[in-house]
Scaffold this motif. Structure first.
Motif, PDB file in Angstrom:
ATOM      1  N   LEU A 166      53.652  56.166  25.212  1.00  0.00           N
ATOM      2  CA  LEU A 166      54.125  57.051  26.276  1.00  0.00           C
ATOM      3  C   LEU A 166      52.971  57.826  26.898  1.00  0.00           C
ATOM      4  N   ALA A 167      52.035  58.269  26.058  1.00  0.00           N
ATOM      5  CA  ALA A 167      50.869  58.995  26.565  1.00  0.00           C
ATOM      6  C   ALA A 167      50.006  58.108  27.445  1.00  0.00           C
ATOM      7  N   ASN A 168      50.069  56.798  27.207  1.00  0.00           N
ATOM      8  CA  ASN A 168      49.311  55.836  28.013  1.00  0.00           C
ATOM      9  C   ASN A 168      50.092  55.347  29.222  1.00  0.00           C
ATOM     10  N   GLY A 169      51.302  55.862  29.404  1.00  0.00           N
ATOM     11  CA  GLY A 169      52.106  55.484  30.558  1.00  0.00           C
ATOM     12  C   GLY A 169      53.022  54.308  30.333  1.00  0.00           C
ATOM     13  N   GLY A 170      53.094  53.818  29.088  1.00  0.00           N
ATOM     14  CA  GLY A 170      53.997  52.721  28.769  1.00  0.00           C
ATOM     15  C   GLY A 170      53.258  51.434  28.473  1.00  0.00           C
ATOM     16  N   GLY A 171      53.907  50.315  28.729  1.00  0.00           N
ATOM     17  CA  GLY A 171      53.359  49.010  28.391  1.00  0.00           C
ATOM     18  C   GLY A 171      53.957  48.505  27.089  1.00  0.00           C
ATOM     19  N   TRP A 172      53.323  47.496  26.520  1.00  0.00           N
ATOM     20  CA  TRP A 172      53.790  46.942  25.259  1.00  0.00           C
ATOM     21  C   TRP A 172      53.506  47.918  24.124  1.00  0.00           C
ATOM     22  N   CYS A 173      54.472  48.065  23.228  1.00  0.00           N
ATOM     23  CA  CYS A 173      54.310  48.912  22.043  1.00  0.00           C
ATOM     24  C   CYS A 173      54.818  48.098  20.858  1.00  0.00           C
ATOM     25  N   ILE A 174      53.914  47.371  20.215  1.00  0.00           N
ATOM     26  CA  ILE A 174      54.278  46.440  19.140  1.00  0.00           C
ATOM     27  C   ILE A 174      53.940  47.080  17.802  1.00  0.00           C
ATOM     28  N   ILE A 175      54.968  47.307  16.984  1.00  0.00           N
ATOM     29  CA  ILE A 175      54.782  47.980  15.700  1.00  0.00           C
ATOM     30  C   ILE A 175      55.380  47.102  14.609  1.00  0.00           C
ATOM     31  N   PRO A 176      54.589  46.170  14.069  1.00  0.00           N
ATOM     32  CA  PRO A 176      55.121  45.237  13.069  1.00  0.00           C
ATOM     33  C   PRO A 176      55.260  45.871  11.700  1.00  0.00           C
ATOM     34  N   THR A 177      56.196  45.346  10.931  1.00  0.00           N
ATOM     35  CA  THR A 177      56.296  45.706   9.520  1.00  0.00           C
ATOM     36  C   THR A 177      55.968  44.507   8.642  1.00  0.00           C
ATOM     37  N   GLU A 178      55.820  43.340   9.265  1.00  0.00           N
ATOM     38  CA  GLU A 178      55.474  42.127   8.530  1.00  0.00           C
ATOM     39  C   GLU A 178      53.967  41.883   8.653  1.00  0.00           C
ATOM     40  N   ALA A 179      53.337  41.595   7.529  1.00  0.00           N
ATOM     41  CA  ALA A 179      51.879  41.472   7.500  1.00  0.00           C
ATOM     42  C   ALA A 179      51.365  40.331   8.371  1.00  0.00           C
ATOM     43  N   ASP A 180      52.175  39.305   8.591  1.00  0.00           N
ATOM     44  CA  ASP A 180      51.689  38.126   9.318  1.00  0.00           C
ATOM     45  C   ASP A 180      52.032  38.136  10.801  1.00  0.00           C
ATOM     46  N   THR A 181      52.579  39.251  11.307  1.00  0.00           N
ATOM     47  CA  THR A 181      52.968  39.289  12.717  1.00  0.00           C
ATOM     48  C   THR A 181      51.774  39.061  13.643  1.00  0.00           C
ATOM     49  N   ALA A 182      50.659  39.721  13.370  1.00  0.00           N
ATOM     50  CA  ALA A 182      49.484  39.574  14.231  1.00  0.00           C
ATOM     51  C   ALA A 182      49.005  38.125  14.253  1.00  0.00           C
ATOM     52  N   ASP A 183      48.970  37.475  13.080  1.00  0.00           N
ATOM     53  CA  ASP A 183      48.533  36.075  13.026  1.00  0.00           C
ATOM     54  C   ASP A 183      49.499  35.170  13.789  1.00  0.00           C
ATOM     55  N   LYS A 184      50.800  35.450  13.678  1.00  0.00           N
ATOM     56  CA  LYS A 184      51.787  34.652  14.396  1.00  0.00           C
ATOM     57  C   LYS A 184      51.632  34.815  15.908  1.00  0.00           C
ATOM     58  N   MET A 185      51.339  36.041  16.351  1.00  0.00           N
ATOM     59  CA  MET A 185      51.118  36.275  17.782  1.00  0.00           C
ATOM     60  C   MET A 185      49.911  35.486  18.272  1.00  0.00           C
ATOM     61  N   LYS A 186      48.815  35.521  17.488  1.00  0.00           N
ATOM     62  CA  LYS A 186      47.605  34.800  17.876  1.00  0.00           C
ATOM     63  C   LYS A 186      47.867  33.293  17.947  1.00  0.00           C
ATOM     64  N   ALA A 187      48.632  32.783  16.967  1.00  0.00           N
ATOM     65  CA  ALA A 187      48.944  31.351  16.952  1.00  0.00           C
ATOM     66  C   ALA A 187      49.783  30.961  18.164  1.00  0.00           C
ATOM     67  N   ARG A 188      50.732  31.815  18.519  1.00  0.00           N
ATOM     68  CA  ARG A 188      51.572  31.520  19.677  1.00  0.00           C
ATOM     69  C   ARG A 188      50.742  31.487  20.953  1.00  0.00           C
ATOM     70  N   HIS A 189      49.858  32.469  21.121  1.00  0.00           N
ATOM     71  CA  HIS A 189      49.042  32.515  22.323  1.00  0.00           C
ATOM     72  C   HIS A 189      48.054  31.357  22.365  1.00  0.00           C
ATOM     73  N   ALA A 190      47.570  30.942  21.190  1.00  0.00           N
ATOM     74  CA  ALA A 190      46.672  29.779  21.142  1.00  0.00           C
ATOM     75  C   ALA A 190      47.412  28.518  21.574  1.00  0.00           C
ATOM     76  N   ASP A 191      48.660  28.382  21.142  1.00  0.00           N
ATOM     77  CA  ASP A 191      49.465  27.235  21.549  1.00  0.00           C
ATOM     78  C   ASP A 191      49.683  27.233  23.062  1.00  0.00           C
ATOM     79  N   GLN A 192      49.916  28.417  23.621  1.00  0.00           N
ATOM     80  CA  GLN A 192      50.132  28.516  25.061  1.00  0.00           C
ATOM     81  C   GLN A 192      48.867  28.141  25.826  1.00  0.00           C
ATOM     82  N   ARG A 193      47.711  28.625  25.344  1.00  0.00           N
ATOM     83  CA  ARG A 193      46.446  28.303  26.011  1.00  0.00           C
ATOM     84  C   ARG A 193      46.140  26.814  25.945  1.00  0.00           C
ATOM     85  N   SER A 194      46.479  26.195  24.812  1.00  0.00           N
ATOM     86  CA  SER A 194      46.187  24.770  24.661  1.00  0.00           C
ATOM     87  C   SER A 194      47.024  23.915  25.600  1.00  0.00           C
ATOM     88  N   GLY A 195      48.133  24.471  26.075  1.00  0.00           N
ATOM     89  CA  GLY A 195      48.998  23.730  26.986  1.00  0.00           C
ATOM     90  C   GLY A 195      48.756  24.055  28.440  1.00  0.00           C
TER      91      GLY A 195
END
Length: 277
Positions: free
Chosen positions: A236-265
């Motif tokens: 909110l102090a930054n004016g909004g945007g994405w606010c991703i607050i994971p509780t699962e340890a592998d969320t960041a890795d899953k996000m990176k893998a998804r974006h890598a798949d998108q880039r490869s296509g």
């Protein structure tokens, strides 16, 4: 983006405020001296949230999957002076069903609440919100399932929550010229009762169903919504945007893998293989 600073006496309208993340959001902004308007399909729970948030708060039952009801409730409350500087589109439901195997009523229920609900809520409240002067903001509660590959038994839920986040992106674009910021909140699994969301399911979607209590054990083992505080306030102090607050340890890795798949296509249509016509 302009920072959103909750102001004393301003109205915050929050859907799905009867429990879980919605109730926490209501109490969080009430602690910042905002007046809270708690909306929930369970009117009793909405009233309890309003009671917890102070004497100036208000509550009303509202089924966000019903366009006419959502509009009617907003019109009534606006006429009573509830003109929000903050609208938090939070109501959401979940069920362990897949896209390919979902029963018709389950599909309609999740689409009704998680996809059409945010649209109906925005349409009902934004015209008035645009007329309010000063700092204004919209929040929308998506999920960590909105930003990671769809997997597990909750693929239908994850699909609808990706659509919830997409609505947040659409609102970001649409409201920019009005100076209204948008935060897309993507929490991980938290200790809420979303696992038992069918306890308030309307009859047209199959009616009330009590999920066996032991199903909630996994959710009860997770942290509560209060862990969202720092990340949310920073967004909110930054004016909004994405606010991703994971509780699962592998969320960041899953996000990176998804974006890598998108880039490869990603292919440049202007680049042709050697020897092609």
């Amino acid at each position: 983006m302009t920072a959103y600073v909750p102001a004393k006496g301003d109205w915050a309208v929050i859907t799905g405020a009867g429990r879980g993340i919605g109730r926490w959001l209501a109490q969080h902004f009430a602690a910042k001296d905002m007046r809270i308007c708690a909306l929930d399909i369970d009117a009793y729970e909405a009233e309890e949230t309003a009671r917890l948030c102070g004497p100036e708060s208000r509550a009303h039952g509202c089924d966000v999957s019903d366009r006419e009801e959502t509009k009617r409730v907003a019109t009534k409350l606006i006429a009573m002076g509830v003109e929000p500087s903050l609208l938090w589109i939070n109501a959401g439901v979940g069920t362990a069903q897949t896209v390919s195997g979902a029963k018709p009523q389950a599909l309609e229920w999740l689409m009704g609440v998680n996809v059409l609900g945010p649209v109906y809520t925005a349409q009902a409240w934004l015209p008035t919100m645009k007329s309010v002067s000063g700092n204004r903001h919209v929040g929308i509660t998506a999920s960590s399932a909105s930003v990671t590959p769809v997997s597990g038994p909750f693929t239908l839920y994850a699909t609808t929550k990706q659509m919830t986040a997409a609505i947040g992106e659409a609102l970001t674009a649409e409201l920019a010229e009005d100076g209204i910021g948008v935060t897309i909140l993507c929490p991980g699994i938290l200790n809420t009762e979303i696992w038992n969301a069918a306890q308030a399911r309307p009859e047209r979607f199959g009616g009330v169903r009590e999920t066996p209590d032991n199903v909630g054990d996994h959710w009860r083992a997770q942290p509560g919504p209060e862990i969202l505080e720092h990340g949310l306030d920073t967004a909110l102090a930054n004016g909004g945007g994405w606010c991703i607050i994971p509780t699962e340890a592998d969320t960041a890795d899953k996000m990176k893998a998804r974006h890598a798949d998108q880039r490869s296509g990603l292919f440049d249509y202007a680049v042709q293989p050697k020897g092609s016509d």
